[in-house]
Design an enzyme around this catalytic site. Structure first.
Site, PDB file in Angstrom:
ATOM      1  N   SER A   1      -2.362   5.235 -10.324  1.00  0.00           N
ATOM      2  CA  SER A   1      -1.238   5.605  -9.462  1.00  0.00           C
ATOM      3  C   SER A   1       0.032   4.817  -9.708  1.00  0.00           C
ATOM      4  CB  SER A   1      -1.630   5.488  -7.989  1.00  0.00           C
ATOM      5  OG  SER A   1      -2.084   6.732  -7.521  1.00  0.00           O
TER       6      SER A   1
ATOM      7  N   LYS B   1       2.989   7.014 -10.110  1.00  0.00           N
ATOM      8  CA  LYS B   1       3.879   7.450  -9.035  1.00  0.00           C
ATOM      9  C   LYS B   1       5.201   6.688  -9.033  1.00  0.00           C
ATOM     10  CE  LYS B   1       0.240   9.216  -5.991  1.00  0.00           C
ATOM     11  NZ  LYS B   1      -1.008   8.714  -6.593  1.00  0.00           N
TER      12      LYS B   1
ATOM     13  N   SER C   1       0.226   6.501  -1.248  1.00  0.00           N
ATOM     14  CA  SER C   1      -0.056   6.938  -2.616  1.00  0.00           C
ATOM     15  C   SER C   1      -0.713   8.309  -2.607  1.00  0.00           C
ATOM     16  CB  SER C   1      -0.937   5.915  -3.343  1.00  0.00           C
ATOM     17  OG  SER C   1      -0.884   6.107  -4.722  1.00  0.00           O
TER      18      SER C   1
ATOM     19  N   LYS D   1       3.791  -1.251  -6.413  1.00  0.00           N
ATOM     20  CA  LYS D   1       2.798  -0.175  -6.404  1.00  0.00           C
ATOM     21  C   LYS D   1       1.439  -0.666  -6.880  1.00  0.00           C
ATOM     22  CE  LYS D   1       2.036   4.169  -5.573  1.00  0.00           C
ATOM     23  NZ  LYS D   1       0.638   3.792  -5.215  1.00  0.00           N
TER      24      LYS D   1
END
Length: 422
Positions: free
Chosen positions: A54, A57, A114, A216
């Site tokens: 992720s 993202k 997320s 993140k």
């Protein structure tokens, strides 16, 4: 000496651990850089191919921020959720086909929760389809200098062709803060509330570790536990990347260790020339170490289902030592027969610590082609009451050993030729 003082904080932090296991070295990578100067403070397999999970993202958000900047979309506009977006596995907001979500809520859902369904919806809105959006993401990433990154979806869900590197993820983090400072505050959100439900940020360092204001986390089986962290103290903004952690707890602890050690090194530095630039990383003053996994079983953690993760993510587990090309071997242990490949060796350093010797072997190996098939050994020797670990490459012919030393010496690296039996 300065560099010894710089190592002290990380050394002390490590001493607090009782290591339960070592991380999966095949997935581990780490990188720490001072964003303001491009000074590399730590680099461990930073250019090795890894799966972003992720962390993908971050690029989806970069594209969304860019669309906001150009006026293609507004913060209060809404994005329609397709059936394909709604079908994405956790982590998600459990949106239904036909639902609409505001752009600002979409940002919060991507940063904090997320949410895979939201990531796909954003990609479809900006790219006309997720596949096309991934192609655009890859092209934009190349323009930003992410030379090892290829995207295949907007969420980070498993795709073996979706790859990146720790250094590329640091570059992307820097680009997000540099290009969109007006939106960067979203990464500092400790929680996000949507449809009456409050979600906590997966990044446990936000709001807990001094100076951390993003970015993140990510997880899929193929990647292990990843994190990109941005932190500012005094005049320094650092970006830290850890990839391939065996658990979220171990990943976060290691990222915090690296941050604190790097800030301490910067506080004590006397000459910036001791460090390399982002383009040419050298051995750094922060103690290079392998990721140490904490025994997280006692924490009562549930099976990880987060970010770019399939719904059947494996339970938290501690992995025992993973085989590696570099091996500890005491001098009094039997040696392997080297008759087939040669009995010569080269030595590239001696250290007080086996891990430092292993790291030296990994740093030097790419510098001389003759070392590609050589056996890296961290061999111990006791001198008085002190034990040293000698970083060596063994199993070389005389000519290969001589040529490897010549190549390393030309590159400014220390090297000694070791005759058979020594």
């Amino acid at each position: 000496m300065f560099w010894m003082r710089a190592l002290l904080p990380l050394t002390l932090a490590i001493s607090l651990f009782t290591p339960a296991a070592q991380a999966d070295r095949a997935r581990y990578a780490a990188f720490v850089v001072d964003q303001n100067t491009g000074t590399v403070l730590h680099s461990r397999r930073s250019q090795a191919e890894r799966h972003p999970a992720s962390l993908t993202k971050m690029m989806t958000l970069y594209m969304l921020f860019e669309a906001l900047e150009t006026g293609e979309i507004g913060l209060h506009d809404t994005i329609r959720v397709s059936a394909h977006a709604a079908s994405q596995p956790p982590s998600h907001l459990a949106l239904n086909a036909g639902d609409r979500i505001s752009v600002e809520d979409a940002i919060g859902a991507l940063v904090v929760k997320s949410a895979n369904d939201v990531a796909v919806a954003v990609g479809e809105r900006l790219g006309g389809g997720e596949t096309r959006f991934a192609e655009i993401m890859t092209l934009r990433a190349e323009e930003l200098g992410l030379t090892q990154t290829r995207f295949r979806n907007a969420s980070g869900l498993p795709d073996r062709r979706q790859v990146t590197s720790a250094r590329d993820m640091a570059r992307l983090a820097i680009a997000l803060q540099r290009d969109f400072p007006q939106y960067f505050h979203y990464f500092d959100m400790p929680r996000f509330r949507y449809n009456g439900i409050t979600y906590r940020n997966h990044n446990s360092l936000v709001g807990r570790v001094d100076g951390v204001d993003g970015l993140k986390t990510g997880y899929i089986r193929a990647s292990g536990f990843n994190i990109v962290v941005s932190a500012e103290r005094d005049d320094h903004r650092l970006v830290t990347v850890v990839m391939g952690g065996p658990s979220a707890a171990a990943r976060d602890a290691h990222a915090e260790e690296l941050l604190n050690a790097a800030f301490s090194a910067l506080e004590h530095r006397q000459d910036s020339r001791l460090f390399a630039t982002l383009e040419t990383p050298r051995i750094n003053p922060v103690r290079q170490q392998m990721l140490i996994a904490r025994d997280v079983a006692s924490l009562g953690l549930v099976a990880p289902v987060e970010m770019g993760s399939a719904s059947d993510a494996p339970p938290v587990q501690i992995e025992l030592r993973t085989p590696d090309e570099t091996t500890h071997l005491r001098e009094d242990e039997p040696r392997l027969s080297l008759a087939e490949s040669g009995n010569w060796a080269i030595q590239v350093g001696a250290y007080l610590d086996a891990l430092a010797a292993e790291d030296r072997i990994e740093d030097v190996r790419p510098l001389a082609g003759e070392l590609a098939a050589a056996q890296g050994m961290a061999r111990s020797v006791d001198i008085g009451d002190r034990r040293l670990w000698r970083a060596r490459f063994e199993g070389l012919s005389h000519e290969a050993a001589r040529q490897a030393c010549a190549t390393l010496t030309t590159a400014g690296e220390d090297c000694n030729l070791i005759a058979p039996g020594r």
